[in-house]
Design a protein around this motif. Sequence first.
Motif, PDB file in Angstrom:
ATOM      1  N   SER A 211       0.793  -1.163  -0.078  1.00  0.00           N
ATOM      2  CA  SER A 211       0.009   0.007  -0.023  1.00  0.00           C
ATOM      3  C   SER A 211       0.914   1.220   0.163  1.00  0.00           C
ATOM      4  CB  SER A 211      -0.839  -0.097   1.295  1.00  0.00           C
ATOM      5  OG  SER A 211      -1.930   1.210   1.230  1.00  0.00           O
ATOM      6  N   ASN A 212       0.323   2.370  -0.546  1.00  0.00           N
ATOM      7  CA  ASN A 212       1.094   3.576  -0.341  1.00  0.00           C
ATOM      8  C   ASN A 212       0.301   4.771  -0.712  1.00  0.00           C
ATOM      9  OD1 ASN A 212       3.021   5.362  -0.346  1.00  0.00           O
ATOM     10  ND2 ASN A 212       4.262   4.817  -2.117  1.00  0.00           N
ATOM     11  N   GLN A 213       0.599   6.076  -0.218  1.00  0.00           N
ATOM     12  CA  GLN A 213      -0.237   7.128  -0.396  1.00  0.00           C
ATOM     13  C   GLN A 213       0.713   8.301  -0.932  1.00  0.00           C
ATOM     14  OE1 GLN A 213      -2.064   7.316   3.613  1.00  0.00           O
ATOM     15  NE2 GLN A 213      -3.887   7.496   2.657  1.00  0.00           N
ATOM     16  N   LEU A 214       0.176   9.330  -1.913  1.00  0.00           N
ATOM     17  CA  LEU A 214       1.025  10.280  -1.967  1.00  0.00           C
ATOM     18  C   LEU A 214      -0.282  11.517  -1.846  1.00  0.00           C
ATOM     19  CD1 LEU A 214       3.486  11.502  -3.641  1.00  0.00           C
ATOM     20  CD2 LEU A 214       2.190  11.567  -5.687  1.00  0.00           C
ATOM     21  N   PRO A 215       0.123  12.441  -0.948  1.00  0.00           N
ATOM     22  CA  PRO A 215      -0.891  13.637  -0.576  1.00  0.00           C
ATOM     23  C   PRO A 215      -0.878  14.767  -1.726  1.00  0.00           C
ATOM     24  CG  PRO A 215       1.306  13.813   0.718  1.00  0.00           C
ATOM     25  CD  PRO A 215       1.280  12.496  -0.054  1.00  0.00           C
ATOM     26  N   ALA A 216      -1.924  15.337  -2.093  1.00  0.00           N
ATOM     27  CA  ALA A 216      -2.079  16.397  -2.773  1.00  0.00           C
ATOM     28  C   ALA A 216      -2.498  17.260  -1.941  1.00  0.00           C
ATOM     29  CB  ALA A 216      -3.029  16.241  -4.049  1.00  0.00           C
ATOM     30  N   ASN A 217      -3.474  17.133  -1.124  1.00  0.00           N
ATOM     31  CA  ASN A 217      -4.092  18.006  -0.222  1.00  0.00           C
ATOM     32  C   ASN A 217      -3.150  18.000   1.100  1.00  0.00           C
ATOM     33  OD1 ASN A 217      -6.554  18.869  -1.007  1.00  0.00           O
ATOM     34  ND2 ASN A 217      -6.842  16.712  -1.307  1.00  0.00           N
ATOM     35  N   SER A 218      -3.181  19.096   1.732  1.00  0.00           N
ATOM     36  CA  SER A 218      -2.211  19.155   3.011  1.00  0.00           C
ATOM     37  C   SER A 218      -3.282  19.772   4.197  1.00  0.00           C
ATOM     38  CB  SER A 218      -1.252  20.416   2.915  1.00  0.00           C
ATOM     39  OG  SER A 218      -0.268  20.212   3.836  1.00  0.00           O
ATOM     40  N   PRO A 219      -3.423  18.775   5.232  1.00  0.00           N
ATOM     41  CA  PRO A 219      -2.819  17.392   5.199  1.00  0.00           C
ATOM     42  C   PRO A 219      -3.858  16.605   4.189  1.00  0.00           C
ATOM     43  CG  PRO A 219      -4.449  17.670   7.136  1.00  0.00           C
ATOM     44  CD  PRO A 219      -4.151  19.135   6.458  1.00  0.00           C
ATOM     45  N   ILE A 220      -3.249  15.475   3.920  1.00  0.00           N
ATOM     46  CA  ILE A 220      -3.787  14.275   3.129  1.00  0.00           C
ATOM     47  C   ILE A 220      -5.436  14.222   3.525  1.00  0.00           C
ATOM     48  CG2 ILE A 220      -2.840  12.419   4.100  1.00  0.00           C
ATOM     49  CD1 ILE A 220      -2.574  11.166   1.366  1.00  0.00           C
ATOM     50  N   ASP A 610      -5.186  13.514  -3.875  1.00  0.00           N
ATOM     51  CA  ASP A 610      -4.768  12.704  -3.131  1.00  0.00           C
ATOM     52  C   ASP A 610      -4.687  11.085  -3.670  1.00  0.00           C
ATOM     53  OD1 ASP A 610      -4.155  14.408  -1.281  1.00  0.00           O
ATOM     54  OD2 ASP A 610      -6.191  14.027  -0.256  1.00  0.00           O
ATOM     55  N   ILE A 611      -3.788  10.667  -3.709  1.00  0.00           N
ATOM     56  CA  ILE A 611      -3.748   9.062  -4.375  1.00  0.00           C
ATOM     57  C   ILE A 611      -3.517   8.196  -3.182  1.00  0.00           C
ATOM     58  CG2 ILE A 611      -2.827   7.489  -5.974  1.00  0.00           C
ATOM     59  CD1 ILE A 611      -1.747   9.934  -7.644  1.00  0.00           C
ATOM     60  N   THR A 612      -4.334   7.063  -3.188  1.00  0.00           N
ATOM     61  CA  THR A 612      -4.141   5.878  -2.079  1.00  0.00           C
ATOM     62  C   THR A 612      -4.392   4.501  -2.814  1.00  0.00           C
ATOM     63  OG1 THR A 612      -4.882   7.048  -0.463  1.00  0.00           O
ATOM     64  CG2 THR A 612      -4.922   5.017   0.017  1.00  0.00           C
ATOM     65  N   VAL A 613      -3.402   3.761  -2.824  1.00  0.00           N
ATOM     66  CA  VAL A 613      -3.520   2.477  -3.646  1.00  0.00           C
ATOM     67  C   VAL A 613      -3.203   1.462  -2.698  1.00  0.00           C
ATOM     68  CG1 VAL A 613      -2.467   1.231  -5.413  1.00  0.00           C
ATOM     69  CG2 VAL A 613      -2.727   3.649  -5.504  1.00  0.00           C
ATOM     70  N   THR A 614      -3.772   0.238  -2.554  1.00  0.00           N
ATOM     71  CA  THR A 614      -3.382  -1.030  -1.948  1.00  0.00           C
ATOM     72  C   THR A 614      -3.612  -2.113  -2.849  1.00  0.00           C
ATOM     73  OG1 THR A 614      -4.471  -0.364   0.151  1.00  0.00           O
ATOM     74  CG2 THR A 614      -4.050  -2.537  -0.148  1.00  0.00           C
ATOM     75  N   VAL A 615      -2.815  -2.933  -3.049  1.00  0.00           N
ATOM     76  CA  VAL A 615      -2.579  -3.997  -3.963  1.00  0.00           C
ATOM     77  C   VAL A 615      -2.377  -5.197  -2.985  1.00  0.00           C
ATOM     78  CG1 VAL A 615      -1.445  -5.085  -5.812  1.00  0.00           C
ATOM     79  CG2 VAL A 615      -1.367  -2.592  -5.605  1.00  0.00           C
ATOM     80  N   VAL A 616      -3.665  -6.165  -3.090  1.00  0.00           N
ATOM     81  CA  VAL A 616      -3.510  -7.415  -2.404  1.00  0.00           C
ATOM     82  C   VAL A 616      -3.192  -8.610  -3.349  1.00  0.00           C
ATOM     83  CG1 VAL A 616      -5.103  -8.574  -0.855  1.00  0.00           C
ATOM     84  CG2 VAL A 616      -5.240  -6.279  -1.104  1.00  0.00           C
ATOM     85  N   TYR A 617      -2.303  -9.386  -2.757  1.00  0.00           N
ATOM     86  CA  TYR A 617      -1.914 -10.510  -3.434  1.00  0.00           C
ATOM     87  C   TYR A 617      -2.483 -11.689  -3.098  1.00  0.00           C
ATOM     88  CZ  TYR A 617       1.627  -7.423  -5.529  1.00  0.00           C
ATOM     89  OH  TYR A 617       2.160  -6.500  -6.019  1.00  0.00           O
ATOM     90  N   PHE A 618      -3.159 -12.536  -3.817  1.00  0.00           N
ATOM     91  CA  PHE A 618      -3.995 -14.047  -3.500  1.00  0.00           C
ATOM     92  C   PHE A 618      -3.049 -15.210  -3.417  1.00  0.00           C
ATOM     93  CE2 PHE A 618      -7.568 -11.357  -5.529  1.00  0.00           C
ATOM     94  CZ  PHE A 618      -7.747 -10.885  -4.182  1.00  0.00           C
ATOM     95  N   ASN A 619      -3.442 -15.910  -2.691  1.00  0.00           N
ATOM     96  CA  ASN A 619      -2.861 -17.688  -2.643  1.00  0.00           C
ATOM     97  C   ASN A 619      -3.552 -18.181  -3.609  1.00  0.00           C
ATOM     98  OD1 ASN A 619      -2.149 -19.862  -1.800  1.00  0.00           O
ATOM     99  ND2 ASN A 619      -2.206 -19.755   0.350  1.00  0.00           N
TER     100      ASN A 619
END
Length: 631
Positions: A211-220, A610-619
Amino acid sequence: MMGPSNELERLRLTIGAHQSQMTISERRIWCRPITGKGKGVVLFNIVACTREEVGELAGDGVAFRRSVIGWLGYRYKRSCEKGYIKKNSWPAAPVTGTEMSNSVSCWILQCVKSRAVYLRGQRRLCSTCCCPDHTAGRWRRRSLLSCFSQKDAKRGIFNSRHSVRNSSTQEVLQFQLSPVQINNVLRANEQSTRIPEFDGKGVSSVLRFESNQLPANSPIEDRRSAATCLQTKGMMFGVFDGHGGYSCAQAVSERLLYYIAVALMSEKDLQEIESAMENLKPVLPILQWYKHPNDHNYRDSASLYVDHLRVFWQELLSNDHGEGLGTKDALEYAFKRLDSDISLEAQVPLDNDLMKNTAIQVAFAGSTACVAHVDAEGIHVANTGDSRAVLGVQEEDGSWSSLPLSYDHNALNEAELARVRSQHPKSEENSVVMDDRLLGLLMPFRAFGDVRFKWSKDLQESILENGYDLESLNIYHYTPPNYLTPPYLEVTPEVLYHRLRPKDKFLILASDGLWDMMSSDEAVKLVAEHLTGVQFQERVAVGDRQINLGQMQSLLLKRRAKAVPSLDLNAATRLIRHAVGTNEYGEMDQERLATILSLPEDLARMYRDDITVTVVYFNSDLFKRHEGHGS
């Protein structure tokens, strides 16, 4: 600020043959409109007449700020009248309030002091550089940012050029970040977590998530959540896109997964928890959270949140709860109940002023939510708003495809548009949605909070008259004239179920800040390349570009460079890097990336969200075993 009666005279003076001059507080700044090649492209230039004159404005920042805003507001109005740009196509309150003025005006003044001031924008503002030629006593323009391409103009993005050099002093003005600084910015909020193969109840269906986030607003204003259900099976992941501040997204990210987990629990387990609470004994843990150090909590409201969560499970116990709600019903019930609690908390007396202020901020702000519940059998996605869930699927021939597990709730969704209009009288058909926004104001058609679209006018006024300092709480209260038959907004999630298969490799959950910049297919391709280490190159498409053999060779060299292994170990970071740094030809542009990441706080929001991404890997092995047993 009134402009000259003759528009042509206003636009055609100074700076070459076509420039404009206007008087501000007995000092001058130069302005010139620029029309772009693409439809709907209108650029504005503001250049200080002399460094000394504009420098004096630092002593009267308010007048300077108002002047800049008045000029841009006037140009925006005229552009709308002439049909150059679509009315209300800017974000809410375009260039008329202090939200933009403080950051922009201060930035201009700082640039003046450092021999660089030039502001240019299309719909939103972007920067360019001017350097004063002291020997000639006039300004010489040097461009730091290139003009908009037609595609970039639609996205509010720009391309960068090299740093600017003053011709008289040969002093280089550095505006771009170094590669190390770029990586530090992009990786500041990244998170990588590997899930144990056995979670105490069986084999986990999730291998890991990134997961990761990149803020554009302050605060995000975005938030994210990830947790394992300890009293039931499965894991939950959520992405929450706040608007009108971060307050609502913060509260929802902390509370929603608890509401879902409680709704899934059996009556027996809920009775154990209630008994422990009554007898002041340790309570069984409900969730195991996976948090980043930068993730926040509303600690001062924790007791209030626990009290209302307890009321929720007490009501479940008062009914015939049995083995708990099914996943689909639990998701729907939890979404609605939490939104109801948020509304209630803003109306009832609370213990202290801090709690009261937090409750009112949460209720009047808003947040979308996209939550995935993954267990050994499949995945449920509950979505409210315009965040998105996309499944990455690898076919037998090795190709990749995307499978949507949610649908955006906005004006681009015809079914959603019809739903909203059907809930109000025929007389409001043309006012419920205007300029692709709910009541002309709100982009998503479903959200938590946002009580100004749910409460009656009388209720809103009675609550806000209780002595709240709306300015300090960052609450802007405005009731549109067409607010006739509330509620106009609801939180009810759209829940989709997908039975997981061996070819389902990963899930991407992201806020609309990512999807504004890339398609679902592009996102799946980037994660697939990250996962397999194989670069999927499409054949060179020249399109409308006129290129020679030398340029073709350069393009092929760039493609070869793209085949180098990814700089990022985190797939979410890779997605954000490409979303921000990819140019109109689909190529990764380091200068572009550096320039966008170099923008001052608040100013960045004029180009992206703002950009928020989560990548989930399956079994996948687990699903193969299930498939082999015919389950």
